[in-house]
Design a protein around this motif. Sequence first.
Motif, PDB file in Angstrom:
ATOM      1  N   THR A  59       0.862  -1.182   0.000  1.00 52.41           N
ATOM      2  CA  THR A  59       0.000   0.000   0.000  1.00 52.41           C
ATOM      3  C   THR A  59       0.898   1.231   0.000  1.00 52.41           C
ATOM      4  O   THR A  59       1.991   1.216   0.561  1.00 52.41           O
ATOM      5  CB  THR A  59      -0.932   0.034   1.224  1.00 52.41           C
ATOM      6  N   ILE A  60       0.430   2.277  -0.650  1.00 54.68           N
ATOM      7  CA  ILE A  60       1.230   3.493  -0.788  1.00 54.68           C
ATOM      8  C   ILE A  60       0.475   4.672  -0.200  1.00 54.68           C
ATOM      9  O   ILE A  60      -0.742   4.791  -0.356  1.00 54.68           O
ATOM     10  CB  ILE A  60       1.586   3.751  -2.280  1.00 54.68           C
ATOM     11  N   THR A  61       1.205   5.517   0.542  1.00 59.42           N
ATOM     12  CA  THR A  61       0.639   6.739   1.105  1.00 59.42           C
ATOM     13  C   THR A  61       1.392   7.936   0.536  1.00 59.42           C
ATOM     14  O   THR A  61       2.604   8.059   0.703  1.00 59.42           O
ATOM     15  CB  THR A  61       0.762   6.764   2.646  1.00 59.42           C
ATOM     16  N   CYS A  62       0.672   8.781  -0.173  1.00 58.14           N
ATOM     17  CA  CYS A  62       1.267   9.988  -0.759  1.00 58.14           C
ATOM     18  C   CYS A  62       0.162  11.041  -0.940  1.00 58.14           C
ATOM     19  O   CYS A  62      -0.831  10.758  -1.610  1.00 58.14           O
ATOM     20  CB  CYS A  62       1.921   9.685  -2.092  1.00 58.14           C
ATOM     21  N   PRO A  63       0.299  12.209  -0.300  1.00 54.26           N
ATOM     22  CA  PRO A  63       1.430  12.648   0.513  1.00 54.26           C
ATOM     23  C   PRO A  63       1.476  11.963   1.867  1.00 54.26           C
ATOM     24  O   PRO A  63       0.440  11.588   2.418  1.00 54.26           O
ATOM     25  CB  PRO A  63       1.172  14.148   0.670  1.00 54.26           C
ATOM     26  N   CYS A  64       2.684  11.810   2.395  1.00 51.69           N
ATOM     27  CA  CYS A  64       2.908  11.271   3.735  1.00 51.69           C
ATOM     28  C   CYS A  64       3.505  12.387   4.587  1.00 51.69           C
ATOM     29  O   CYS A  64       4.577  12.901   4.275  1.00 51.69           O
ATOM     30  CB  CYS A  64       3.852  10.074   3.677  1.00 51.69           C
ATOM     31  N   LEU A  65       2.808  12.747   5.659  1.00 54.50           N
ATOM     32  CA  LEU A  65       3.236  13.885   6.496  1.00 54.50           C
ATOM     33  C   LEU A  65       3.685  13.447   7.881  1.00 54.50           C
ATOM     34  O   LEU A  65       3.571  14.185   8.855  1.00 54.50           O
ATOM     35  CB  LEU A  65       2.079  14.889   6.607  1.00 54.50           C
ATOM     36  N   GLU A  66       4.227  12.226   7.986  1.00 54.42           N
ATOM     37  CA  GLU A  66       4.641  11.701   9.286  1.00 54.42           C
ATOM     38  C   GLU A  66       5.899  12.366   9.816  1.00 54.42           C
ATOM     39  O   GLU A  66       6.166  12.333  11.016  1.00 54.42           O
ATOM     40  CB  GLU A  66       4.823  10.186   9.214  1.00 54.42           C
TER      41      GLU A  66
END
Length: 355
Positions: A59-66
């Motif tokens: 699974t891909i998260t974009c944008p990722c603000l972690e």
Amino acid sequence: MQEAAGVLKEGFLVKRGHIVRNWKVRWFVLLQDKLLYYKIEGGKKEPHPKGRILLDGCTITCPCLEYENRPLLIKLKTKTNTDYFLECCSREERDSWALDITGAIHAGHPVQVQELHKMKNSFKLLENISLHHIVEKMCDNSAGIKLTRNLEQGNRYKETFTGSALVDWLISHSFAVSRFEAVTLASMLMEENFVKPVGARSTEAMRYSDLSEQFLDDSTALYMFAENSNKNISSKEELQFNIAELSGTIVKQGFLVKQGHKRKNWKVRKFVLRADPAFLHYYDPTKEENRPVGGFSLRGCLVSALEDNGVPAGVKGNVQGNLFKIITKNDIHYYIQASSKAERTQWIEAIKPLT
């Protein structure tokens, strides 16, 4: 570092380590079912990959603000629940990588690919959406949008955010599912005077563009909360020269390999080309501090491609191919390597008009 058969995309990304949580630049190669990453030594890709990310079930998260100080991240979670954090050099590059990786993940599922393309250009804002609620979330100390100091044309603005940062934030907090939706929502926030443009780029867009183009999904367009707009702005006269030179318009940015001046070793650096004033700065992409580790004025510089046959004079180590040289007016020589002939040409053509 040339493209090979079966390669969907390749280039430099900054990767977070698994055991020691430091950040390292690696050369990534996207294939149909996996993402390989290589170590670069002396301007060359090592023959065997340092690691691989299997894309089946990812699974891909974009944008990722972690990571607050790394806004250009992509997060990949494998089906074994291993997290990979990959940082790009610009919003456009990040979105391009995310789209290609997503396409590779779903390559065997044509229905899902069609749905992804529909979502990319979708326009369906949440029902009963409350702009007041969005602004409250934006102002939250822990999960709100990050406010920073930004420079534009010699002016320093406090407590601002960029257009692309707001679009990223709206998507990551599920207020929008596509950049098109997020830009529309941001335009509504601006129209209702929750957000206002600051600086020449965003202000001119609001004055002279059509309604649909007044909010800019751009990393150089600045905005702030309307309630903060009366706070002090530092003027050109108050800025030191080293700050003023960073306030120019960004013309081009990307990862290049540079030869050091003292040890003559080769390291990947993020280069940022600015105009008005014309400067070329380079940054260490493994560090969180957004400060250049070096840079120089382009006024009076000479830039030229180097021969691809053999190791050119002045280049240390067995580094060859896609090299170019910049000589400053103080006769300091910079040797830089691009990842391809096309990229080298693009950089030279971007730099020449600013010399």
